[in-house]
Design an enzyme around this catalytic site. Structure first.
Site, PDB file in Angstrom:
ATOM      1  N   HIS A 166     -13.575   6.602  61.357  1.00 56.22           N
ATOM      2  CA  HIS A 166     -13.024   8.323  60.878  1.00 56.22           C
ATOM      3  C   HIS A 166     -13.246   9.481  61.175  1.00 56.22           C
ATOM      4  O   HIS A 166     -12.663  10.362  60.308  1.00 56.22           O
ATOM      5  CB  HIS A 166     -12.027   7.963  59.350  1.00 56.22           C
ATOM      6  CG  HIS A 166     -11.330   6.881  59.094  1.00 56.22           C
ATOM      7  ND1 HIS A 166     -10.175   6.831  59.961  1.00 56.22           N
ATOM      8  CD2 HIS A 166     -11.566   5.533  58.909  1.00 56.22           C
ATOM      9  CE1 HIS A 166      -9.155   5.312  59.743  1.00 56.22           C
ATOM     10  NE2 HIS A 166     -10.722   3.857  58.626  1.00 56.22           N
ATOM     11  N   LYS A 354      -2.876  19.770  53.826  1.00 58.84           N
ATOM     12  CA  LYS A 354      -3.524  18.912  54.388  1.00 58.84           C
ATOM     13  C   LYS A 354      -5.191  19.322  53.447  1.00 58.84           C
ATOM     14  O   LYS A 354      -5.210  20.181  52.705  1.00 58.84           O
ATOM     15  CB  LYS A 354      -4.031  19.179  55.762  1.00 58.84           C
ATOM     16  CG  LYS A 354      -4.577  20.342  56.022  1.00 58.84           C
ATOM     17  CD  LYS A 354      -4.924  21.196  57.532  1.00 58.84           C
ATOM     18  CE  LYS A 354      -3.651  20.797  58.258  1.00 58.84           C
ATOM     19  NZ  LYS A 354      -3.911  19.514  58.650  1.00 58.84           N
ATOM     20  N   ARG A 355      -5.613  18.083  53.454  1.00 60.89           N
ATOM     21  CA  ARG A 355      -6.789  17.922  52.264  1.00 60.89           C
ATOM     22  C   ARG A 355      -7.430  19.974  53.126  1.00 60.89           C
ATOM     23  O   ARG A 355      -7.927  20.076  53.525  1.00 60.89           O
ATOM     24  CB  ARG A 355      -8.036  17.414  52.324  1.00 60.89           C
ATOM     25  CG  ARG A 355      -7.891  16.084  51.726  1.00 60.89           C
ATOM     26  CD  ARG A 355      -7.546  15.980  50.864  1.00 60.89           C
ATOM     27  NE  ARG A 355      -8.742  16.699  49.522  1.00 60.89           N
ATOM     28  CZ  ARG A 355      -9.146  14.845  49.154  1.00 60.89           C
ATOM     29  NH1 ARG A 355      -9.099  13.905  49.053  1.00 60.89           N
ATOM     30  NH2 ARG A 355     -10.742  15.682  48.734  1.00 60.89           N
ATOM     31  N   LYS A 360     -10.462  22.569  58.917  1.00 65.74           N
ATOM     32  CA  LYS A 360      -9.299  22.759  58.962  1.00 65.74           C
ATOM     33  C   LYS A 360      -8.855  23.594  59.137  1.00 65.74           C
ATOM     34  O   LYS A 360      -7.958  23.958  59.444  1.00 65.74           O
ATOM     35  CB  LYS A 360      -8.748  21.538  57.860  1.00 65.74           C
ATOM     36  CG  LYS A 360      -8.786  20.470  57.923  1.00 65.74           C
ATOM     37  CD  LYS A 360      -8.793  19.744  56.498  1.00 65.74           C
ATOM     38  CE  LYS A 360      -8.724  18.094  56.450  1.00 65.74           C
ATOM     39  NZ  LYS A 360      -8.155  17.435  57.850  1.00 65.74           N
ATOM     40  N   THR A 462      -2.862  13.128  60.420  1.00 66.75           N
ATOM     41  CA  THR A 462      -1.231  12.103  60.470  1.00 66.75           C
ATOM     42  C   THR A 462      -0.516  13.294  60.249  1.00 66.75           C
ATOM     43  O   THR A 462       0.609  12.789  60.922  1.00 66.75           O
ATOM     44  CB  THR A 462      -1.441  11.106  59.793  1.00 66.75           C
ATOM     45  OG1 THR A 462      -2.204  11.316  58.112  1.00 66.75           O
ATOM     46  CG2 THR A 462      -2.637   9.798  60.142  1.00 66.75           C
ATOM     47  N   LYS A 466       3.446  13.370  61.373  1.00 68.87           N
ATOM     48  CA  LYS A 466       4.907  13.839  60.036  1.00 68.87           C
ATOM     49  C   LYS A 466       5.593  15.086  60.565  1.00 68.87           C
ATOM     50  O   LYS A 466       7.549  15.247  60.345  1.00 68.87           O
ATOM     51  CB  LYS A 466       4.162  13.430  58.825  1.00 68.87           C
ATOM     52  CG  LYS A 466       3.422  12.723  58.595  1.00 68.87           C
ATOM     53  CD  LYS A 466       2.564  13.225  56.780  1.00 68.87           C
ATOM     54  CE  LYS A 466       1.381  11.557  57.098  1.00 68.87           C
ATOM     55  NZ  LYS A 466       0.621  12.406  55.591  1.00 68.87           N
TER      56      LYS A 466
HETATM   57  C1  LIG Z   1      -0.555  12.993  55.532  1.00 67.04           C
HETATM   58  C2  LIG Z   1      -1.046  13.319  54.922  1.00 67.04           C
HETATM   59  C3  LIG Z   1      -2.551  13.869  54.336  1.00 67.04           C
HETATM   60  C4  LIG Z   1      -3.144  13.856  55.960  1.00 67.04           C
HETATM   61  O1  LIG Z   1      -3.025  14.995  56.146  1.00 67.04           O
HETATM   62  P1  LIG Z   1      -3.349  15.783  57.935  1.00 67.04           P
HETATM   63  O2  LIG Z   1      -3.348  16.759  57.802  1.00 67.04           O
HETATM   64  O3  LIG Z   1      -3.760  14.582  58.792  1.00 67.04           O
HETATM   65  O4  LIG Z   1      -4.973  15.788  57.125  1.00 67.04           O
HETATM   66  C5  LIG Z   1      -3.603  14.229  53.535  1.00 67.04           C
HETATM   67  N1  LIG Z   1      -2.351  14.378  52.375  1.00 67.04           N
HETATM   68  C6  LIG Z   1      -1.410  13.820  52.296  1.00 67.04           C
HETATM   69  C7  LIG Z   1      -0.891  13.494  50.724  1.00 67.04           C
HETATM   70  C8  LIG Z   1      -0.266  13.206  53.027  1.00 67.04           C
HETATM   71  O5  LIG Z   1      -0.049  13.361  52.381  1.00 67.04           O
END
Ligand SMILES: *Cc1c(COP(=O)(O)O)cnc(C)c1O
Length: 626
Positions: A166, A354-355, A360, A462, A466
């Protein structure tokens, strides 16, 4: 070693005994008369002890067992993309792995006698390196508990384990100190040593007596156990989670292993479920889509291509964007009531959630916002669509730099949101406690999805999928699944910017990257960086953000200057944001692109991802249920 039933076997003594209690959490299928179970484990003390019956030594051990059982399943380590090497974490991993394997094998034993056929019934899909001890624990159970010889046990193990990588970030790959590991798990360590001895023999066979090769590839080396290497050697399948990520694994990070085991490597691009990330969280858009093309998209996301002919349809565009506006109004009300900030639902909703991690590059986003603010102050007539910049992110408890970046975003927000002179043309918000339930409110309201990681660092992402599904356009680098989003949506419907993986690899190799050159030649960059240390953002403490300034220009705490190439990509990002601004003025053009994004997101259903795991790795046949 002890003689048991006429043969010598390993046996353990002086161990802690913990009872694993299974909890089956229901995972309810969508209209398919199926409820699967996700097995979770709780840890209980095995010996419910009676105080009077213990001597002093047994008493303190019983107390320790109680404490261990309490902590094993209670603490969730929040560290993300970073390895911390905590003793309790190692104990947890072993507890969960052993409970799962013991149960799987005893279940198998109920109906089968021949363990050489175990792989016909079972695959252990190692989801990251966290369960990678499975390789050694499975060997232990097969040998020590079922009396199978090493060679047979190894063949079975390799056929039953598959590994999903990952991350490419070396600081996230688990490496346990030998001292800790061998002290806590002596038998597992012994088995890993033997797996390593045999693997090194194979390396010597192939490459001759080459200490460099061994040091690079050994499972046990330099005082550490490299769990990813254990997972690769002990598995029949190794997969990355986006096409570019798998290519980087094959050609860079794990090249030496790919050369030896090319047949193991494969890609499984991540996906998301449209049931949660459209049907549940965006009911209005779901209804519009179902009215237009029927409801089969809920279980077959490729059906969304049926929307493509409607992308230019004025009436459909109007409905699609009316729903986007409704979602933005709803989010605006939520923001007003929770944060007391009023935002304009007709502004561009530009969202990065995102985190929080340096790779990032939330820092690139906020530095660009500071620059934009400077431009507005210099030129009040600047041609600019109103914009609402929204951030959401959690940081691991001990990640200081991440918390400083959050502080910077909040400090910049305070300056901009309170400056009456800019007439609310831009607003900045950092929303607290980012989590799935907040994501479900934010994503349906997004116009622009920020996916701006340093190329080569985001394995897949991911969040990007979304947003696309909900009709947001992406501004992003050629990283992770953004590359495949570009392929699906076409270059006119996405804003790509920044250095490529190849460019950054070459720049790293050459050692020629000089952030000071960018500072010297770019007055906008110079102004923004100066504002980090001259009190513009933190009047109460001019040095608050000096660490960030230093990290970008000089390097800080042993890291290279601007490790994540923020200044390198600054201009390219700013230019892409200019293209977003221009594109948003053309309402019909934006609507068409938004619809094409939704219509092109079929590939990113997790239904597709799971089917690929089922067909290529697990080799399962579908079960038909009435
Ligand atoms: C989808 C999701 C992530 C992953 O987001 P990335 O932009 O791909 O890092 C992290 N936290 C939450 C709450 C999510 O729904």
């Amino acid at each position: 070693m002890k003689q048991i039933d006429g043969t010598y076997r390993y046996y353990l003594e002086d161990y802690y005994s913990i009872m694993a209690i299974p909890y089956d959490y229901p995972v309810i299928g969508f209209n398919n008369n199926t409820v699967n179970t996700l097995r979770l484990w709780d840890a209980n003390p095995k010996n419910q002890f009676d105080l009077a019956s213990f001597n002093e030594g047994n008493y303190s051990k019983a107390v320790e067992e109680q404490n261990l059982a309490r902590t094993l399943s209670e603490v969730l380590y929040p560290a993300d993309e970073h390895m911390s090497g905590k003793e309790l974490r190692l104990k947890q991993q072993y507890f969960f792995i052993s409970a799962t394997l013991q149960l799987a094998l005893s279940r198998y034993k109920e109906k089968n006698s021949d363990f050489s056929l175990l792989s016909d019934k079972v695959v252990f899909q190692l989801n990251d390196t966290h369960p990678s001890m499975t390789v050694a624990e499975l060997m232990r159970i097969l040998m020590d508990e079922y009396g199978i010889e090493w060679d047979d046990a190894w063949e079975i193990t390799k056929k039953c384990c598959a590994y999903t990588n990952h991350t490419i970030m070396s600081e996230a790959l688990e490496k346990w100190p030998i001292e800790l590991f061998s002290r806590l798990l002596p038998r597992i360590y012994m088995i890993i040593e033997e797996i390593n001895r045999r693997f090194c023999a194979l390396l010597i066979d192939r490459f001759g007596n080459n200490p460099d090769k061994i040091r690079h590839m050994a499972i046990v080396a330099d005082g550490q156990i490299r769990m990813a290497y254990l997972a690769i050697v002990g598995s029949f399948s190794v997969n990355g989670v986006a096409a570019i990520h798998t290519e980087i694994l094959k050609n860079q990070e794990l090249k030496d292993f790919y050369d030896i085991y090319p047949e193991k490597f494969n890609n499984k691009t991540n996906g998301i479920t449209q049931r949660r990330w459209l049907a549940l969280c965006n009911p209005k858009l779901s209804n519009l889509i179902t009215d237009a093309i029927g409801n089969e998209w809920i279980t077959d996301l490729d059906r969304l291509t049926g929307l493509k002919p409607l992308a230019k349809d004025k009436a459909f565009q109007q409905k699609f964007m009316d729903i986007k506006r409704d979602n933005k109004v709803k989010l605006s009300n939520y923001i007003e009531s929770t944060m007391g900030v009023s935002v304009d639902p007709d502004s561009i909703f530009d969202i990065q959630v995102k985190r929080l991690h340096e790779y990032k590059r939330q820092l690139l986003n906020i530095l660009n916002i500071m620059d934009l603010y400077n431009q507005i102050k210099l030129n009040p007539n600047l041609d600019l669509e109103p914009r609402t910049f929204i951030f959401g992110a959690k940081a691991a408890a001990g990640y200081r730099r991440a918390k400083l970046i959050i502080k910077l975003i909040n400090s910049v927000a305070a300056v901009i949101n309170n400056d009456k002179s800019i007439n609310s043309r831009i607003k900045v918000l950092f929303m607290e406690n980012y989590r799935v339930s907040l994501a479900e409110k934010l994503i349906p309201a997004a116009d622009l999805s920020e996916q701006i990681s340093t190329a080569g660092k985001e394995a897949s992402g991911t969040g990007n999928m979304k947003f696309m599904l909900n009709g947001a356009l992406t501004i992003g680098t050629l990283d992770g699944a953004n590359v495949e989003i570009l392929e699906e949506v076409g270059k006119d419907n996405i804003f790509i910017f920044g250095a490529t993986v190849e460019e950054l690899i070459n720049l790293n190799k050459s050692g020629q990257y000089a952030p000071w050159d960018i500072y010297n030649m770019n007055s906008n960059v110079r102004m923004v960086l100066t504002q980090l240390i001259n009190g513009s953002i933190s009047p109460e403490d001019h040095n608050l953000f000096r660490e960030i300034y230093d990290s970008l220009l000089n390097g800080y705490g042993g890291s290279r200057a601007d490790e994540y190439f923020i200044l390198k990509d600054f201009d390219s990002y700013s230019d892409a944001q200019g293209r977003v601004n221009t594109a948003f003025k053309d309402k019909a053009g934006w609507a068409e692109r938004a619809i094409i994004n939704t219509a092109s997101s079929g590939k990113f259903s997790s239904d597709r991802t799971i089917k690929e795991y089922v067909n290529d790795i697990w080799k399962l046949k579908p079960v038909h249920i009435k």
